[in-house]
Design an enzyme around this catalytic site. Structure first.
Site, PDB file in Angstrom:
ATOM      1  N   ALA A  97       0.845  -1.192   0.000  1.00 52.30           N
ATOM      2  CA  ALA A  97       0.000   0.000   0.000  1.00 52.30           C
ATOM      3  C   ALA A  97       0.882   1.245   0.000  1.00 52.30           C
ATOM      4  O   ALA A  97       2.030   1.218   0.440  1.00 52.30           O
ATOM      5  CB  ALA A  97      -0.912  -0.001   1.218  1.00 52.30           C
ATOM      6  N   GLY A 141      -0.733  -4.979   0.952  1.00 54.84           N
ATOM      7  CA  GLY A 141      -1.924  -4.884   0.117  1.00 54.84           C
ATOM      8  C   GLY A 141      -1.776  -5.587  -1.214  1.00 54.84           C
ATOM      9  O   GLY A 141      -2.762  -6.068  -1.785  1.00 54.84           O
ATOM     10  N   GLU A 144      -2.559  -9.130  -0.560  1.00 55.42           N
ATOM     11  CA  GLU A 144      -4.005  -9.233  -0.340  1.00 55.42           C
ATOM     12  C   GLU A 144      -4.765  -9.169  -1.657  1.00 55.42           C
ATOM     13  O   GLU A 144      -5.718  -9.925  -1.877  1.00 55.42           O
ATOM     14  CB  GLU A 144      -4.460  -8.125   0.602  1.00 55.42           C
TER      15      GLU A 144
END
Length: 291
Positions: A97, A141, A144
């Site tokens: 992220a 992220g 993910e």
């Protein structure tokens, strides 16, 4: 989190070009233009979305997900698209992220605005299958996002992990839940508590990734090939198949089997069921109507 300063711009540009060379566009229609993505149709029925933030190693942000969610919705609504692939480049699928966006965030703002929730759109609203083709870094992220896909492919040297603990936080877009379901509580706990990364080969060995490839180009080409196979089947049956497999992650075995059976029965009301079984009986290729 991997710093973009470790990668030379020319090397990164070369990595992007080497992957895009394997993509031949099969659509004459103009595709949407995005700030953070490249979109194309490399084979009939396949929508390809390539994360494109070279200076930030494809770091994820709210702006990236505005683009990504729009592209996913467009492909999901396109009657000519049957499956999608999300990828990055040889250096990074998505290195994590964007810390600049989060570093000054307060609890009240994050809670009130439900920060990061829109990052999980593909798991709740997109009905067509999605394959993630993971090369290079897929951290935080990025890992993910890769796990949100219905199928994950990796190159052997891909570098995955949930290192949020090193930043004083935890995974926030499903990393702890999906990783634990895929590889077991103990291994997931070790990785999340230590911030250790793991390779694409390990991801495949542990069952997190469906297939592992020797090179980044083979990984992307393999994902596109699988998406093309899926896109060649009845969209009605494909949608039902994705739905019942996903339900296995939410329901107990008994409830899941009952849910599966109801959708199985329901498909006998589709035209494609009649087409598929008649074609099989007459040893012909089915011509799906997607009805």
């Amino acid at each position: 989190m991997v710093s973009p300063t470790f990668v030379r711009p020319l090397a990164y540009k070369s990595a992007i070009l080497s992957l895009t060379r394997c993509v031949r566009t099969y659509s004459s229609q103009s595709m949407p233009t995005y700030e953070h993505l490249l979109v194309s149709i490399p084979k009939p029925g396949v929508g390809l979305i390539t994360l494109n933030r070279p200076k930030a190693l494809n770091a994820l942000s709210s702006a990236v997900f505005v683009d990504l969610n729009d592209a996913l919705r467009r492909f999901d609504a396109d009657k000519d698209i049957g499956a999608m692939v999300i990828t990055g480049n040889e250096k990074a699928f998505a290195a994590g992220a964007d810390i600049k966006e989060m570093k000054d965030l307060t609890f009240s703002k994050a809670y009130a605005e439900d920060f990061i929730a829109p990052w999980s759109l593909q798991t709740s609203q997109i009905k067509k299958p999605i394959i993630s083709a993971v090369n290079g870094h897929a951290l935080g992220g990025g890992c993910e996002l890769a796990m949100m896909a219905d199928i994950m492919y990796c190159s052997a040297t891909a570098n995955l992990g949930q290192p949020e603990i090193k930043l004083g936080i935890i995974p926030g877009a499903g990393g702890s839940q999906r990783l634990a379901r895929a590889i077991g509580k103990s291994k997931a706990m070790e990785l999340i508590l230590t911030g250790k990364t793991f390779s694409g080969k390990e991801a495949a060995d542990w069952g997190l990734a469906a297939r592992v490839f020797e090179s980044a180009q083979e990984c992307v080409e393999g994902a596109i090939a699988t998406a093309a196979i899926i896109a060649g089947y009845s969209k009605v049956a494909v949608k039902a198949a994705k739905e019942v497999v996903n339900k296995s992650q939410e329901l107990g075995v008994r409830e899941g089997v009952e849910y599966e059976r109801r959708l199985f029965h329901g498909l006998f009301g589709s035209k494609d069921q009649k087409i598929g079984m008649s074609a099989f009986a007459s040893k012909q290729k089915p011509q799906w109507t997607h009805e």
